[in-house]
Design a protein around this motif. Structure first.
Motif, PDB file in Angstrom:
ATOM      1  N   LEU A  33     104.480  29.552  38.273  1.00 44.52           N
ATOM      2  CA  LEU A  33     104.440  30.906  38.831  1.00 44.52           C
ATOM      3  C   LEU A  33     105.814  31.446  39.230  1.00 44.52           C
ATOM      4  O   LEU A  33     105.987  32.657  39.359  1.00 44.52           O
ATOM      5  CB  LEU A  33     103.498  30.954  40.041  1.00 44.52           C
ATOM      6  CG  LEU A  33     102.031  30.684  39.741  1.00 44.52           C
ATOM      7  CD1 LEU A  33     101.229  30.610  41.038  1.00 44.52           C
ATOM      8  CD2 LEU A  33     101.454  31.745  38.812  1.00 44.52           C
ATOM      9  N   ARG A  34     106.757  30.555  39.457  1.00 45.61           N
ATOM     10  CA  ARG A  34     108.141  30.928  39.817  1.00 45.61           C
ATOM     11  C   ARG A  34     108.200  32.019  40.892  1.00 45.61           C
ATOM     12  O   ARG A  34     107.638  31.852  41.957  1.00 45.61           O
ATOM     13  CB  ARG A  34     108.912  31.323  38.565  1.00 45.61           C
ATOM     14  CG  ARG A  34     109.030  30.189  37.534  1.00 45.61           C
ATOM     15  CD  ARG A  34     109.774  30.566  36.283  1.00 45.61           C
ATOM     16  NE  ARG A  34     109.202  31.617  35.488  1.00 45.61           N
ATOM     17  CZ  ARG A  34     108.235  31.481  34.593  1.00 45.61           C
ATOM     18  NH1 ARG A  34     107.730  30.303  34.375  1.00 45.61           N
ATOM     19  NH2 ARG A  34     107.790  32.507  33.897  1.00 45.61           N
ATOM     20  N   ASP A  35     108.858  33.119  40.608  1.00 43.84           N
ATOM     21  CA  ASP A  35     109.081  34.168  41.609  1.00 43.84           C
ATOM     22  C   ASP A  35     107.854  35.051  41.841  1.00 43.84           C
ATOM     23  O   ASP A  35     107.905  35.987  42.635  1.00 43.84           O
ATOM     24  CB  ASP A  35     110.281  35.028  41.217  1.00 43.84           C
ATOM     25  CG  ASP A  35     110.053  35.803  39.919  1.00 43.84           C
ATOM     26  OD1 ASP A  35     109.151  35.434  39.133  1.00 43.84           O
ATOM     27  OD2 ASP A  35     110.789  36.775  39.678  1.00 43.84           O
ATOM     28  N   ASN A  36     106.748  34.739  41.215  1.00 46.13           N
ATOM     29  CA  ASN A  36     105.516  35.510  41.395  1.00 46.13           C
ATOM     30  C   ASN A  36     104.663  34.944  42.532  1.00 46.13           C
ATOM     31  O   ASN A  36     103.695  35.553  42.940  1.00 46.13           O
ATOM     32  CB  ASN A  36     104.719  35.518  40.085  1.00 46.13           C
ATOM     33  CG  ASN A  36     103.581  36.522  40.096  1.00 46.13           C
ATOM     34  OD1 ASN A  36     103.559  37.464  40.872  1.00 46.13           O
ATOM     35  ND2 ASN A  36     102.615  36.292  39.216  1.00 46.13           N
ATOM     36  N   VAL A  63      99.767  35.332  45.100  1.00 42.88           N
ATOM     37  CA  VAL A  63     100.724  35.834  44.115  1.00 42.88           C
ATOM     38  C   VAL A  63     100.934  37.339  44.267  1.00 42.88           C
ATOM     39  O   VAL A  63     100.103  38.041  44.848  1.00 42.88           O
ATOM     40  CB  VAL A  63     100.271  35.507  42.670  1.00 42.88           C
ATOM     41  CG1 VAL A  63     100.158  33.991  42.463  1.00 42.88           C
ATOM     42  CG2 VAL A  63      98.954  36.192  42.338  1.00 42.88           C
ATOM     43  N   LEU A  64     102.025  37.812  43.713  1.00 45.77           N
ATOM     44  CA  LEU A  64     102.339  39.237  43.758  1.00 45.77           C
ATOM     45  C   LEU A  64     101.613  40.018  42.671  1.00 45.77           C
ATOM     46  O   LEU A  64     101.194  41.150  42.887  1.00 45.77           O
ATOM     47  CB  LEU A  64     103.844  39.427  43.630  1.00 45.77           C
ATOM     48  CG  LEU A  64     104.677  38.758  44.737  1.00 45.77           C
ATOM     49  CD1 LEU A  64     106.155  38.839  44.406  1.00 45.77           C
ATOM     50  CD2 LEU A  64     104.370  39.386  46.084  1.00 45.77           C
ATOM     51  N   ASP A  65     101.451  39.400  41.490  1.00 50.06           N
ATOM     52  CA  ASP A  65     100.866  40.091  40.344  1.00 50.06           C
ATOM     53  C   ASP A  65      99.813  39.182  39.716  1.00 50.06           C
ATOM     54  O   ASP A  65     100.155  38.155  39.099  1.00 50.06           O
ATOM     55  CB  ASP A  65     101.979  40.427  39.348  1.00 50.06           C
ATOM     56  CG  ASP A  65     101.507  41.179  38.119  1.00 50.06           C
ATOM     57  OD1 ASP A  65     100.380  40.917  37.630  1.00 50.06           O
ATOM     58  OD2 ASP A  65     102.281  42.024  37.622  1.00 50.06           O
ATOM     59  N   ARG A  68      99.999  38.817  35.728  1.00 52.14           N
ATOM     60  CA  ARG A  68     101.135  37.971  35.328  1.00 52.14           C
ATOM     61  C   ARG A  68     100.870  36.503  35.682  1.00 52.14           C
ATOM     62  O   ARG A  68     101.124  35.605  34.875  1.00 52.14           O
ATOM     63  CB  ARG A  68     102.409  38.460  36.019  1.00 52.14           C
ATOM     64  CG  ARG A  68     103.640  37.677  35.632  1.00 52.14           C
ATOM     65  CD  ARG A  68     104.904  38.335  36.190  1.00 52.14           C
ATOM     66  NE  ARG A  68     105.978  37.371  36.173  1.00 52.14           N
ATOM     67  CZ  ARG A  68     106.794  37.139  37.184  1.00 52.14           C
ATOM     68  NH1 ARG A  68     106.698  37.834  38.302  1.00 52.14           N
ATOM     69  NH2 ARG A  68     107.730  36.229  37.094  1.00 52.14           N
ATOM     70  N   ALA A  69     100.304  36.261  36.867  1.00 51.02           N
ATOM     71  CA  ALA A  69      99.997  34.888  37.278  1.00 51.02           C
ATOM     72  C   ALA A  69      98.980  34.259  36.332  1.00 51.02           C
ATOM     73  O   ALA A  69      99.099  33.082  35.977  1.00 51.02           O
ATOM     74  CB  ALA A  69      99.492  34.870  38.710  1.00 51.02           C
ATOM     75  N   GLN A  72     100.815  33.224  33.322  1.00 51.43           N
ATOM     76  CA  GLN A  72     101.686  32.086  33.611  1.00 51.43           C
ATOM     77  C   GLN A  72     100.876  30.792  33.699  1.00 51.43           C
ATOM     78  O   GLN A  72     101.311  29.750  33.197  1.00 51.43           O
ATOM     79  CB  GLN A  72     102.447  32.319  34.929  1.00 51.43           C
ATOM     80  CG  GLN A  72     103.492  33.405  34.843  1.00 51.43           C
ATOM     81  CD  GLN A  72     104.012  33.807  36.216  1.00 51.43           C
ATOM     82  OE1 GLN A  72     103.243  34.099  37.136  1.00 51.43           O
ATOM     83  NE2 GLN A  72     105.339  33.833  36.351  1.00 51.43           N
ATOM     84  N   ARG A 107      95.919  38.049  45.864  1.00 52.29           N
ATOM     85  CA  ARG A 107      97.053  38.804  46.410  1.00 52.29           C
ATOM     86  C   ARG A 107      97.216  38.464  47.893  1.00 52.29           C
ATOM     87  O   ARG A 107      96.284  37.973  48.533  1.00 52.29           O
ATOM     88  CB  ARG A 107      96.809  40.303  46.228  1.00 52.29           C
ATOM     89  CG  ARG A 107      96.900  40.748  44.783  1.00 52.29           C
ATOM     90  CD  ARG A 107      96.876  42.285  44.695  1.00 52.29           C
ATOM     91  NE  ARG A 107      96.862  42.698  43.306  1.00 52.29           N
ATOM     92  CZ  ARG A 107      95.761  42.926  42.603  1.00 52.29           C
ATOM     93  NH1 ARG A 107      94.587  42.787  43.157  1.00 52.29           N
ATOM     94  NH2 ARG A 107      95.825  43.301  41.343  1.00 52.29           N
TER      95      ARG A 107
END
Length: 168
Positions: A33-36, A63-65, A68-69, A72, A107
């Motif tokens: 997930l890195r920066d997410n 997560v933020l998105d 995207r998550a 990922q 979220r």
């Protein structure tokens, strides 16, 4: 395609390897997930030292998105399964070849996460309630061995009372 199979409900004594398994899975998810990712929580009974549990580690990744998550996590073998009955989260099947575990993403404003974290924390801080919960789970597992829905429903009143009592 899901590889989940109906399995009997089995509650076992606490296993001191569960926190290590959570940490291993957490690192894998963090890397994907890195920066997410905002944070990852170990929830459920395997997150409470000494508590009997189904031997399945539960993780919530905030997560933020979500879209995207989901991409990922799919890239490392997780399969999205929708909200699994809880609006605002996405549940995943674990990757083939991995030990069964539950991974959910949500979220930061997801109210459901707040409830499971409060319940976990209450179980950690109130050993007599944790013992009462373990007894209930064992009783329900014996009664509803082949009915996970009935097992979960049987725990729901206790869980709700514990969460509400935390603020009394």
């Amino acid at each position: 395609m899901s590889h989940r199979r109906p399995e009997p409900v089995e509650v076992v004594d606490y296993d001191p390897t569960w926190p290590g398994e959570y940490e291993r899975l957490k690192l894998r998810v963090l890397d994907a997930l890195r920066d997410n990712v905002v944070r990852i929580e170990h929830v459920g009974s395997t997150a409470v030292p000494g508590l009997a549990a189904k031997p399945i580690v539960d993780l919530y990744a905030v997560v933020l998105d979500l879209d995207r998550a989901s991409e990922q996590l799919s890239a490392i073998g997780y399969t999205p399964q929708g909200d699994l009955g809880v609006h605002g989260r996405i549940g995943f099947d674990w990757p083939a070849g991995e030990k069964r575990h539950h991974l959910y993403i949500c979220r930061p404003d997801h109210a459901g996460l707040d409830s499971v974290v409060r319940f976990r924390d209450r179980m950690r801080s109130t050993p007599n309630k944790a013992l009462e919960y373990a007894d209930l789970k064992r009783e329900l597992a014996a009664r509803h061995r082949n009915d996970r829905d009935a097992y979960a429903l049987g725990k729901s009143h206790f869980i709700e009372e514990v969460i509400e009592d935390q603020y009394a």
